[in-house]
Structure formats: C-alpha cells, structure tokens
Design an enzyme around this catalytic site. Structure first.
Site, PDB file in Angstrom:
ATOM      1  N   GLU A 404       0.851  -1.215   0.000  1.00 42.05           N
ATOM      2  CA  GLU A 404       0.000   0.000   0.000  1.00 42.05           C
ATOM      3  C   GLU A 404       0.880   1.256   0.000  1.00 42.05           C
ATOM      4  O   GLU A 404       0.543   2.271   0.596  1.00 42.05           O
ATOM      5  CB  GLU A 404      -0.941   0.032   1.219  1.00 42.05           C
TER       6      GLU A 404
HETATM    7  C1  LIG Z   1       3.311  -9.598  -0.265  1.00 42.96           C
HETATM    8  C2  LIG Z   1       3.116  -8.444  -1.189  1.00 42.96           C
HETATM    9  C3  LIG Z   1       1.863  -8.192  -1.705  1.00 42.96           C
HETATM   10  C4  LIG Z   1       1.674  -7.138  -2.614  1.00 42.96           C
HETATM   11  N1  LIG Z   1       0.444  -6.967  -3.197  1.00 42.96           N
HETATM   12  C5  LIG Z   1       0.333  -6.094  -4.254  1.00 42.96           C
HETATM   13  C6  LIG Z   1      -0.872  -6.052  -5.043  1.00 42.96           C
HETATM   14  O1  LIG Z   1      -1.869  -6.744  -4.753  1.00 42.96           O
HETATM   15  N2  LIG Z   1      -0.903  -5.233  -6.117  1.00 42.96           N
HETATM   16  C7  LIG Z   1       0.160  -4.449  -6.464  1.00 42.96           C
HETATM   17  O2  LIG Z   1       0.054  -3.729  -7.451  1.00 42.96           O
HETATM   18  N3  LIG Z   1       1.308  -4.453  -5.739  1.00 42.96           N
HETATM   19  C8  LIG Z   1       1.427  -5.259  -4.647  1.00 42.96           C
HETATM   20  N4  LIG Z   1       2.599  -5.313  -3.922  1.00 42.96           N
HETATM   21  C9  LIG Z   1       3.710  -4.454  -4.315  1.00 42.96           C
HETATM   22  C10 LIG Z   1       4.037  -3.394  -3.289  1.00 42.96           C
HETATM   23  O3  LIG Z   1       3.052  -2.406  -3.306  1.00 42.96           O
HETATM   24  C11 LIG Z   1       5.446  -2.865  -3.612  1.00 42.96           C
HETATM   25  O4  LIG Z   1       6.344  -3.879  -3.225  1.00 42.96           O
HETATM   26  C12 LIG Z   1       5.771  -1.585  -2.916  1.00 42.96           C
HETATM   27  O5  LIG Z   1       5.006  -0.530  -3.455  1.00 42.96           O
HETATM   28  C13 LIG Z   1       7.252  -1.207  -3.023  1.00 42.96           C
HETATM   29  O6  LIG Z   1       7.731  -1.338  -4.324  1.00 42.96           O
HETATM   30  P1  LIG Z   1       9.086  -2.149  -4.579  1.00 42.96           P
HETATM   31  O7  LIG Z   1       8.929  -3.484  -3.962  1.00 42.96           O
HETATM   32  O8  LIG Z   1       9.399  -2.097  -6.017  1.00 42.96           O
HETATM   33  O9  LIG Z   1      10.194  -1.372  -3.749  1.00 42.96           O
HETATM   34  P2  LIG Z   1      11.027  -0.119  -4.281  1.00 42.96           P
HETATM   35  O10 LIG Z   1      10.134   0.906  -4.826  1.00 42.96           O
HETATM   36  O11 LIG Z   1      12.142  -0.618  -5.124  1.00 42.96           O
HETATM   37  O12 LIG Z   1      11.628   0.413  -2.905  1.00 42.96           O
HETATM   38  C14 LIG Z   1      12.822  -0.099  -2.286  1.00 42.96           C
HETATM   39  C15 LIG Z   1      13.147   0.807  -1.098  1.00 42.96           C
HETATM   40  O13 LIG Z   1      13.431   2.145  -1.572  1.00 42.96           O
HETATM   41  C16 LIG Z   1      12.561   3.057  -0.939  1.00 42.96           C
HETATM   42  N5  LIG Z   1      12.209   4.132  -1.875  1.00 42.96           N
HETATM   43  C17 LIG Z   1      11.747   4.031  -3.146  1.00 42.96           C
HETATM   44  N6  LIG Z   1      11.514   5.238  -3.681  1.00 42.96           N
HETATM   45  C18 LIG Z   1      11.815   6.135  -2.721  1.00 42.96           C
HETATM   46  C19 LIG Z   1      11.783   7.551  -2.643  1.00 42.96           C
HETATM   47  N7  LIG Z   1      11.338   8.321  -3.637  1.00 42.96           N
HETATM   48  N8  LIG Z   1      12.201   8.150  -1.498  1.00 42.96           N
HETATM   49  C20 LIG Z   1      12.623   7.398  -0.444  1.00 42.96           C
HETATM   50  N9  LIG Z   1      12.680   6.066  -0.454  1.00 42.96           N
HETATM   51  C21 LIG Z   1      12.274   5.432  -1.566  1.00 42.96           C
HETATM   52  C22 LIG Z   1      11.339   2.240  -0.538  1.00 42.96           C
HETATM   53  O14 LIG Z   1      10.608   2.860   0.490  1.00 42.96           O
HETATM   54  C23 LIG Z   1      11.982   0.936  -0.119  1.00 42.96           C
HETATM   55  O15 LIG Z   1      12.471   1.049   1.194  1.00 42.96           O
HETATM   56  C24 LIG Z   1       2.772  -6.310  -2.963  1.00 42.96           C
HETATM   57  C25 LIG Z   1       4.026  -6.551  -2.406  1.00 42.96           C
HETATM   58  C26 LIG Z   1       4.213  -7.605  -1.542  1.00 42.96           C
HETATM   59  C27 LIG Z   1       5.604  -7.860  -1.000  1.00 42.96           C
END
Ligand SMILES: Cc1cc2nc3c(=O)[nH]c(=O)nc-3n(C[C@H](O)[C@H](O)[C@H](O)COP(=O)(O)OP(=O)(O)OC[C@H]3O[C@@H](n4cnc5c(N)ncnc54)[C@H](O)[C@@H]3O)c2cc1C
Length: 593
Positions: A404
C-alpha cells in the site's frame, strides 16, 4: 453533515476541533456490533482452527473462505444496495476490517478483495461494468485483485511499461507486459490492471478477467510472512481485453490507482488494530501462565512495561482510525450531495483525506510491529518457536510497512501534502505559522498546575501543532521548492504531525468518555498521559534534529526557544501509569480497553 464539510483533510493542524465532532469506537451502534460479532465468530470457527492449512496454501481453501465470507454478507458491507450490497457506512466497513484484521493471511485476502480488488470498479466503473462485476464480487462468486506493481515499477508506480494497443477492428485492447506481487493473484477471477495505451505517459486502467486469452500466472511467491496469502507474478501476452473494459477514461489510471491506495491505507489502519489486539491477548495470556524465579512473568516490571506499551500504541492507533474514518464518511456524504457521480465523488473524499490515510498507515503499521516484536520477547524462547501464533504474527506484520506504498513514501507524503495544500491556500498553514513566529519572542514559562485536566492536555496538543507549523514555515523559507530533496527534514515533520494527530485523537476520545468516569476512565487517562509525555519528548528530539539540520543564527535561536516552550509538559509518573494499565490487562487476561 449534509451541507458543509466539517473538516477538510489535513485541516486538523490548524483548526480548533470540538471533541464532540469526532467519532470514537465506543459509539458503535447495535447493528455495527452485530456485524463485528459475525466477523469474530467467523474467525473463531473458520480461520483460527485452520491457520496451518491456510499458511500451507491448501488448494482452494482461501477461495472457499472468501466464498463463505460472502455468504455471510461480509464482502458487501459498504457496497450500495443497487449492486446487491448493504450500503453501510465506511466506519462500519472499517470495524469489519479491524475484527477480521486479526485473521493473519486471511485478513490480507479479505482486505485485498473488498478494497483494491472491488472498489476500482465500484467507484470508477460505468453502469454496465458495475452491473456485470460488482454483485459477483459482493457475493464472493468472484474474487478480485489489483495489478499495479511491475518488476521495474514499484514505488514509482507510474513508470510501468505494460502496454495496451487497440486491435485493428477497434474492438479490443491488446495488453503486453508483466505485473508482480499481485495479492489474490493465484485465484482471483477479475483484475484491475494498469497499463499505458500506445505511447501515453500516464496509465489507464482495464478490467481483465482470468479467462481472457493471453493471461498467464507464475507459481506462488515464497514469502517471509503472510504465507497463506496468494501472491503471484502475472504475464500479459497479447492478452485481449474488450474495449468496453477500459475503466474510467483513457489516462485516468494513475489517479484511480492513487485514490484506491488512499482507501487501502486507511483500511490497513483498521487491520493492524485487530491484529494488535489479538497479539496482546496472546502476550498477556502467556505472561499470566509462564513462571520464572517462582513468580509469573506478568509480575515483573519489565514485562508490565511491554504489555502497557502494547496497549497504549494500539489504543492511540484505534483512536485515530475511527476519527479519520468518520471524518471520511462525512466527506463522502458531502461530496455525494454536491456531485452527480457517486463513485467519483466518494473517491474525491478519499483524495481529500490522503494525508490522514498515509499517517494511519505509517503509525499503525509501526505500532503493530512494536506489538508483535515485544510479543515474541514476552514469549522468550517459545516466541521463536514456529508452534506459537506470535511467530506468525511477527512475520505477518512486516508486510504492512511495505505494501500500500512503503512507509518511506507515505511518511514523506504526510508533510509534503500538507505543505502543498498550504501553498495552494486550501488550508491557512502559513498564516497560522506566522502567528506562531510572532508570539515566540514574548513567550514565558507556563504554569501547568492550575489548569483543568482537559485544558492542560489540550494546550499541550495545541503547542505540538505550533512546533509543526513553525518548522514547516522555517523549512519552506529555507529550501523553497528544494525542500522535497530534504527527506530527513520532511520525515521529522511527518513524525511530529503523526504524533500530534495521535495525541489529539486520544485526547478527544478520553474527553468524550468523561461521562463514564470510574476505574476504566482513569486508565484511559493514564494511556493519554503516557502517550502525551512520550510525544512531547519525541517531538522535542525530532524538532532538534530538524533545527540543527538547517537553521543558523537568530532563526535557530528563535526556533529553539519555541521548541523548548511548546514541548514543555508537567511531570508524569510514567512507571506507575504503565503499571496501572498493565495490571488491568493482566487481571482481565485479555485486551479490554
Ligand atoms: C506480499 C506483497 C503483496 C503485494 N500486493 C500487491 C498487489 O496486490 N498489487 C500491487 O500492485 N502491488 C502489490 N505489492 C507491491 C508493493 O506495493 C510494492 O512492493 C511496494 O510498493 C514497493 O515497491 P518495490 O517493492 O518495487 O520497492 P522499491 O520501490 O524498489 O523500494 C525499495 C526501497 O526504496 C525506498 N524508496 C523508493 N523510492 C523512494 C523515494 N522516492 N524516497 C525514499 N525512499 C524510496 C522504498 O521505500 C523501499 O524502502 C505487494 C508486495 C508484496 C511484498
């Protein structure tokens, strides 16, 4: 609350609010309590006895559980009656989310289905789409999911590369791309999929059915926690989607995605309250059984501290969750009365409360992490055993800080969005901040003793707001548009705002409960006093971190003077207060606040 909006999103920072105008969970009516009881019974009979089977992802089990939830009407709580739902308020749906939030992986499937899986269609679908999909989603005949994240597009969700092009005969969109981490992906029947049409720079949204040609699924992801929740990668390979399944307008996808996420974040606040209460129950019952050094571990001050702190953080989160939910219900009613399209107007209200939604998500998920972490600790070695529920609670909690929108993104959103609203003149932030600056030079030490209880605590909260206002103004003047690059300072500001929102919500709840008096009321007062005491000291530290990061000379001196004054509070015997809270929990042997 038909003709005017009592409070706008973010306005709590600058507006004097009457405690009578906020909603507290003690005000649930009989119907809401019956719905809560149905949820609790469902957990006791269908979920808790089957946790190992759920976590093993026994084939068909989660789908069957959702189906049964549908038969009880719990998937249709806030769906309008015209789509075969019960048309209940947002607060009622939050209450169901809270109770079912104690259901570990099942809670994730439920939340996903009723929230991000169903609501994009309900709020942005045209009549035909709603008639086709919503009754099936409301009954549980179909399960829903939401596909935004891609391997290269997580926090930066608008950078996705999944593409849609119109077929030659213009009857279908042809989707190509890949989505990952999709909750309920393994069994959902209908997906809201975000993709860019042709070379658009912004996303559009599509309703995609599982049976459409060209869609395929990877096996289930192996995860740290919520092992029973289905999470899949999904591929679209020339997937053919009828043109009638474009959701909303072309290019409107990112707005849909964000507004739905605001709603999801508030719901997550409800979920974590339910999960925290369940884990506190597990903690206290264990502490009341386990003996060391010839006495129950619940008799040790160090354990009482943890139990009390679990209660305090949960109670504060709960106070913010229901306050924000009712404010949101009022806003939904206001926008619906003003507008023409119920769905979009409802979403306008969610957009309005994006600040509170982000705050609840961050504050609540971190409160739950505290609760589960100390639950493991209270259980000692048994907490590390996979045979106890606290190990599951500990692992399952962690995802709440990631999905989220991560807590980093949401934390930044809190202060950044408030300042943007201030800059646009939607809330009088800078005028109020100027008043604070004007009064600082003449501030004198305050005498707290002769103030009445509510007035004294209200004054503390008012002062916390002044810290936020003066720092926002000073930081905006120093960095102007470049403030967005100063994430550490924005985080300091957001943490201050979340603490004061928690303090004020708890204060108003306690004020509203004044009429009950007696022992329970005294405990509520203790919860408030400890939280405000902690908040004052945390705000002082956060303020110092911010001031030393950017202010020099006279400005620094002025800010330090303001910070000292606005975070000063009368002494509190926090040891005794925490012991009283813990003793009540220990004697009842369950969460009872
Ligand atoms: C179990 C699970 C269920 C999920 N369910 C869904 C779903 O139903 N539908 C869906 O669409 N998605 C879903 N997700 C995806 C989830 O919303 C994303 O994993 C999340 O938004 C983070 O994206 P990412 O994993 O690519 O991390 P990244 O965006 O790569 O982030 C990596 C780190 O960098 C930090 N970061 C990134 N950008 C910035 C910034 N601008 N400033 C500071 N820090 C930053 C993040 O906070 C994090 O600590 C799910 C994920 C999981 C693990």
């Amino acid at each position: 609350m038909e003709d005017n909006l009592l409070i706008k999103g973010g306005e709590f920072l600058v507006k004097e609010i009457n405690p009578e105008d906020i909603f507290i969970p003690e005000e649930f009516d009989e119907e809401q309590r019956m719905i809560g009881q149905t949820c609790q019974d469902f957990l006791e009979t269908e979920v808790f006895p089957n946790l190992d089977r759920i976590d093993a992802q026994e084939k068909g089990l989660m789908r069957e559980l959702l189906m049964k939830t549908g038969e009880l009407g719990l998937l249709a709580i806030s769906i309008p009656e015209e789509y075969e739902g019960f048309g209940q308020s947002f607060v009622t749906s939050m209450y169901a989310s809270e109770i079912l939030g104690a259901g570990y992986s099942y809670a994730v499937a439920y939340s996903c289905h009723t929230g991000i899986g169903t609501l994009p269609i309900l709020y942005y679908g045209n009549d035909e789409q709603k008639q086709k999909y919503i009754p099936k989603l409301a009954s549980g005949e179909w399960a829903g999911a939401y596909c935004l994240t891609e391997p290269g597009a997580g926090s930066d969700a608008n950078s996705g590369t999944t593409k849609a092009v119109l077929s030659e005969d213009e009857s279908e969109y042809i989707l190509n791309g890949q989505k990952m981490w999709i909750t309920n992906g393994g069994f959902a029947d209908v997906f809201t999929v975000f993709a860019k049409i042709d070379n658009d720079r912004v996303l559009s949204a599509f309703i995609v059915e599982r049976t459409f040609p060209g869609i395929s699924f990877n096996p289930e992801e192996k995860k740290m926690g919520i092992k029973g929740s289905s999470t899949c990668q999904i591929f679209f390979n020339d997937c053919r989607v009828p043109v009638g399944n474009l959701l909303g307008k072309r290019g409107e996808g990112f707005r849909i995605a964000l507004n739905i996420l605001h709603m999801g974040r508030i719901k997550l606040g409800g979920n974590v309250v339910g999960a925290a209460k369940k884990t506190i129950n597990d903690s206290v019952t264990y502490a009341n059984e386990r003996k060391q050094f010839n006495c129950l571990i619940s008799e040790f001050g160090a354990i009482k501290y943890k139990l009390a702190e679990q209660v305090i953080r949960t109670f504060v989160t709960e106070s913010t969750v229901y306050r924000a939910s009712k404010d949101l219900d009022n806003a939904i009613q206001y926008y619906i009365n003003k507008g023409e399209d119920k769905g979009r107007d409802t979403m306008e209200a969610f957009n309005q409360f994006g600040i509170e939604a982000a705050a609840l998500k961050v504050f609540g998920s971190e409160a739950l992490d505290y609760v589960v972490d100390e639950a493991v600790q209270i259980h000692g070695g048994m907490g590390y055993s996979a045979e106890m529920n606290v190990d599951r609670a500990y692992r399952d909690s962690r995802i709440n800080r990631i999905f989220e929108g991560t807590n980093e993104i949401n934390r930044l959103l809190v202060s950044d969005t408030i300042m943007k609203r201030g800059a646009k003149g939607e809330i009088p932030l800078m005028d109020e901040a100027q008043k604070v600056f004007d009064e600082i030079p003449a501030l004198e030490e305050e005498d707290f003793e002769d103030k009445d209880y509510f007035e004294k605590n209200n004054n503390y909260v008012r002062n916390f707001k002044k810290v936020a206002l003066m720092l926002m103004k000073a930081a905006s003047e120093k960095f102007a548009r470049k403030l967005i690059m100063e994430q550490e300072i924005l985080n300091n500001l957001s943490d201050i705002i979340m603490l004061l929102y928690g303090a004020e919500s708890t204060l108003f709840r306690v004020k509203k409960l004044e009429s009950i008096k007696g022992e329970t009321f005294e405990l509520y007062q203790k919860i408030l006093e400890v939280f405000i005491y902690d908040a004052a000291h945390m705000i002082k530290k956060l303020g110092l971190d911010a001031i030393y990061s950017f202010a020099y000379g006279d400005v620094r001196d002025l800010l330090l003077k303001g910070l000292d004054h606005y975070t000063a509070i009368a002494p509190v015997n926090v040891k005794e207060a925490r012991r009283n809270i813990a003793d009540h929990l220990i004697s009842e042997n369950r969460y009872c606040f």
